[in-house]
Write a protein that holds these residues in place. Structure first.
Motif, PDB file in Angstrom:
ATOM      1  N   UNK A  34      -6.152  -2.145   6.876  1.00 22.64           N
ATOM      2  CA  UNK A  34      -4.932  -1.568   6.291  1.00 22.64           C
ATOM      3  C   UNK A  34      -3.740  -2.471   6.570  1.00 22.64           C
ATOM      4  N   UNK A  35      -3.668  -2.980   7.799  1.00 25.70           N
ATOM      5  CA  UNK A  35      -2.568  -3.887   8.156  1.00 25.70           C
ATOM      6  C   UNK A  35      -2.577  -5.110   7.244  1.00 25.70           C
ATOM      7  N   UNK A  47      -3.794  -5.342   4.244  1.00 24.48           N
ATOM      8  CA  UNK A  47      -3.450  -5.003   2.872  1.00 24.48           C
ATOM      9  C   UNK A  47      -1.970  -4.694   2.716  1.00 24.48           C
ATOM     10  N   UNK A  48      -1.382  -4.068   3.723  1.00 23.52           N
ATOM     11  CA  UNK A  48      -0.009  -3.594   3.564  1.00 23.52           C
ATOM     12  C   UNK A  48       1.050  -4.587   3.981  1.00 23.52           C
ATOM     13  N   UNK A  49       0.688  -5.650   4.659  1.00 24.64           N
ATOM     14  CA  UNK A  49       1.770  -6.530   5.075  1.00 24.64           C
ATOM     15  C   UNK A  49       2.037  -7.556   4.008  1.00 24.64           C
ATOM     16  N   UNK A  50       3.281  -7.973   3.973  1.00 23.72           N
ATOM     17  CA  UNK A  50       3.744  -8.826   2.888  1.00 23.72           C
ATOM     18  C   UNK A  50       3.337 -10.267   3.137  1.00 23.72           C
ATOM     19  N   UNK A 102       3.157 -13.620   6.433  1.00 29.54           N
ATOM     20  CA  UNK A 102       2.805 -13.464   7.823  1.00 29.54           C
ATOM     21  C   UNK A 102       1.569 -12.616   8.051  1.00 29.54           C
ATOM     22  N   UNK A 122      -1.156 -14.120  10.525  1.00 32.24           N
ATOM     23  CA  UNK A 122      -0.852 -14.177  11.948  1.00 32.24           C
ATOM     24  C   UNK A 122      -0.848 -12.784  12.561  1.00 32.24           C
ATOM     25  N   UNK A 123      -0.206 -11.862  11.862  1.00 25.42           N
ATOM     26  CA  UNK A 123      -0.125 -10.502  12.390  1.00 25.42           C
ATOM     27  C   UNK A 123      -1.511  -9.896  12.547  1.00 25.42           C
TER      28      UNK A 123
END
Lengths: 65, 224, 232
Positions: free
Chosen positions: C131-132, C134-137, C140, C143-144
């Protein structure tokens, strides 16, 4: 007749049949999903390359060397 | 300037700003209170039963309140491009992380101090075990939630649905800490078991994850 | 290029169907019936290998994420993304076949013992990883996600130990002794074969998903290039 004999050999119970059916579904479904996405990516890439090749893109001719 | 000096300066700034607006503490307090009241509709415990379930209830209430605090951790920095300034400055990123984490820790601890008498009143709580152990568990547990929470809040800054992303990625990782907090609190309140293992486990959890956060924060800050 | 793309998919489908077919046949027809549990025990031949592949994938995700943080190579990030997803798929099968086995044998669908709860938490952690991602722009995400993966994997032993302790304090129904307690040689053969076959299947999935991830990444940067060049 062959199918029945085959199924008899398979030692199925309701729960184990369900488990195996679900496993097949999940694995093949996932595989299918990967392959479909691969096709989509290939199609998109082909589309983009066509656009590049057709020369509709602006090129930087006089900009910084 | 050293890491600790910068951390302290940033922390004091945050505390001062919070003291003036009291944004975070008010919303956390109200939220925790709501949770307590709503749970009271579900349970109507006798004093004996309340000791069994209070551990879980208290920590659920604190967990939700902590998430409220964590969600706004970086909001101010984001609004004013402070993060960019920080990235460019020679200040060590860990100073910023420590400041934020300690700030959140203090907010939640203050909340817990305010809520504790309310729990005693609403659920007629009286601890069979020693209260100092409850304090140790609360401190270790709060740090566990806050250290990962502050880090994950930084991870979720630029994600869509930021407010739901943070609990979503925080909760699974925090499960051992939550389990420890709840069971230790219940053990102490009921006096039925020793919380020693949980205290040790929470300490290990805190050390391990604080170390990982400190190691990785600079990477994450620069990635934003 | 079109024709080779057309040839490739059916081969992998045929291969996986063959693997699934052979493993199912061995498990359901060839393996001897278990004395106490009966034929329902045959779920074991899919349940444990699925779990093995899932844990292997999660381990690969951990290593790939660490390598990514160290070297920032596209390949390691792609492998991290692929292994997390494949791992979740196999873990899902694990979590579904488990209760289907438990219910007829031990009478309950689920119990919150250390093994099962840890598996569920593992599943939750890697789903939240996905989910992280898919949802992060854009920039980054990699790395995240890699940072989060480190947290997730380190957490797993801690989860297991804390639940195990919790369960010594508050015992709950335990389901089954180790599956390997007294494994008949014929069963062991089927089990080991399935283990190997599943590992192979997992590798096939991993390679395909890795390739997909790499091509999707390449496509994104091509899009970016196109945008730069002013294509509509």
């Amino acid at each position: 007749m062959n199918l029945i004999a085959f199924l008899n050999e398979m030692h199925l119970t309701p729960y184990s049949a369900a488990a195996y059916a679900i496993a097949w579904l999940v694995y093949l479904g996932y595989l299918g999903r990967i392959l479909v996405r691969m096709k989509k990516v290939a199609a998109e890439r082909a589309e983009l390359e066509r656009t590049f090749a057709s020369g509709k893109t602006a090129t930087l001719t006089r900009s910084a060397s | 300037m050293s890491t600790m000096a910068i951390a302290r300066a940033t922390l004091m700034k945050d505390l001062r700003m919070e003291w003036r607006s009291k944004d975070a503490i008010n919303s956390m307090l109200f939220f925790a209170l709501l949770v307590v009241v709503i749970f009271s509709f579900a349970f109507n415990p006798t004093a004996e039963e309340s000791r069994q379930i209070a551990g879980g209830l208290i920590w659920v209430a604190f967990l939700f309140a902590a998430v409220v605090a964590l969600n706004q951790t970086w909001a101010r920095e984001l609004r004013n491009q402070v993060l960019d300034a920080y990235r460019v400055s020679p200040a060590p990123p860990n100073a910023l992380f420590l400041a934020k984490t300690i700030g959140n820790f203090l907010f939640v601890v203050v909340l817990e101090c305010l809520m504790a008498p309310l729990f005693v009143i609403f659920y007629e709580l009286r601890s069979v075990g020693p209260v100092w152990q409850l304090i140790v568990v609360a401190l270790l547990g709060t740090w566990a939630l806050v250290v990962n929470g502050t880090f994950f809040a930084a991870l979720s800054i630029r994600t869509r649905s930021r407010e739901i992303m943070l609990p979503l990625i925080l909760f699974p990782i925090s499960i051992p800490a939550l389990l420890g907090m709840v069971d230790a609190t219940t053990s102490i309140l009921t006096g039925e078991a020793s919380p020693d293992f949980w205290i040790k486990m929470l300490a290990v959890y805190d050390i391990v994850f604080t170390a990982i956060c400190l190691m990785l924060f600079e990477t994450v800050l620069n990635a934003e | 290029m079109e024709s080779s793309m057309k040839k490739l998919p059916p081969i992998s489908i045929l291969f996986v169907v063959a693997l699934l077919g052979v493993t199912s046949y061995l498990a359901l027809a060839v393996a001897p019936t278990e004395r106490t549990m009966g034929d329902v025990q045959r779920i074991f031949y899919y349940h444990v290998p699925s779990g093995w592949v899932a844990f292997l994938c999660f381990f690969i995700n951990f290593v790939a994420s660490a390598v990514y943080l160290w070297r920032r190579s596209e390949g390691s990030d792609a492998l991290a993304a692929a292994s997390a997803e494949v791992g979740v798929v196999f873990c899902t099968v694990l979590l579904i076949t488990g209760p289907l086995w438990a219910r007829p044998v031990w009478g309950i669908w689920w119990t919150w013992d250390a093994r099962l709860t840890t598996t569920l938490v593992l599943w939750l952690i890697y789903v939240s990883y996905l989910v992280l991602r898919r949802f992060s722009a854009g920039g980054q995400t990699q790395v995240l996600a890699a940072a989060f993966a480190i947290f997730g994997f380190v957490d797993v032993p801690i989860v297991y130990m804390s639940i195990r302790w919790f369960r010594t304090q508050h015992p709950s129904p335990v389901m089954g002794g180790g599956e390997n307690s007294g494994l008949d040689p014929a069963m062991a053969h089927v089990f080991l074969f399935n283990l190997a076959a599943f590992t192979l299947m997992g590798i096939v999935f991993l390679v395909l998903r890795y390739k997909l991830q790499m091509s999707e990444q390449a496509l994104e940067s091509t899009h970016a290039q196109a945008a730069l060049k002013g294509v509509a």
